[in-house]
Scaffold this motif. Structure first.
Motif: not given
Ligand code: HEM
Length: 177
Positions: A108-121
């Protein structure tokens, strides 16, 4: 079918692998992540490791629940007291539930703050200040609950092994025969 003396070897492997991962997530989460500013370059690496291991725990949890429902397990271990037995059962159920909640709030936190794109993208964007967001709050509170439950689980296991001396640990290890 006769009840076995130990859990299925894959369930045993999953138990100890998840224990190691969860210990690492809780320890490094509480000691390092929280105390490292989002502006420090090392934070990106730490958070990528944390999210990856956390997601792996989510997958392992699903496999474990599926396998637990499909395999025959040893008979319930009794602590010799109905109240303690109920606490043991409740702790086991809550452990599954709270681990699922940790993974869900992390995602939820990762989606809320767009972390997946930052960490993996590889977007190159800096980590946002997420500390006061609702999923971050839930993740922190549930982490404390998980620490308490893991503590209770360990105390219960040691009580069986060293006070009742009923060889409980053998159930969660590989059958030698
Ligand atoms: C069983 C799984 C997990 C455990 C046990 C766990 C544990 C922790 C702990 C103990 C903290 C510090 C909390 C605090 O003291 O306030 C934390 C923070 C965090 N976790 Fe997890 N986590 C898990 C899964 C995940 C997942 C799947 C993600 C993302 C996909 C994630 C992302 C984060 C983030 C972004 C933080 C904030 C770090 C900071 O404060 O800078 N976690 N986690």
């Amino acid at each position: 079918m006769a009840q076995p003396k130990t859990y299925h070897p894959l369930l045993v492997s999953l138990h100890w692998l998840m224990a190691l991962f969860i210990f690492m997530l809780l320890f490094f989460g509480k000691v390092l992540l929280v105390n490292t500013s989002n502006a420090e370059p090392v934070k990106m690496f730490g958070l990528t490791m944390h999210a990856s291991i956390g997601l792996a725990v989510g997958v392992l949890l699903l496999v474990r629940i599926w396998l637990r429902l499909r395999t025959t397990t040893p008979p319930p271990a009794t602590a010799g007291n109905a109240v303690l037995d109920s606490i043991g059962k409740l702790t086991h159920f809550l452990l599954y539930f709270v681990i699922a909640l940790m993974v869900a709030s992390g995602i939820g936190m990762a989606f809320f703050h767009d972390l997946f794109a930052i960490l993996y993208g590889g977007t190159g964007a800096p980590l946002p200040p997420y500390f006061n967001s609702p999923p971050r709050f839930v993740h922190g509170i549930v982490a404390d609950l998980l620490i308490a439950l893991v503590g209770l689980h360990i105390v219960g296991a040691f009580y069986h092994q060293f006070i009742r001396k009923d060889g409980l640990f053998r159930r969660m290890w590989f059958n030698k025969k």
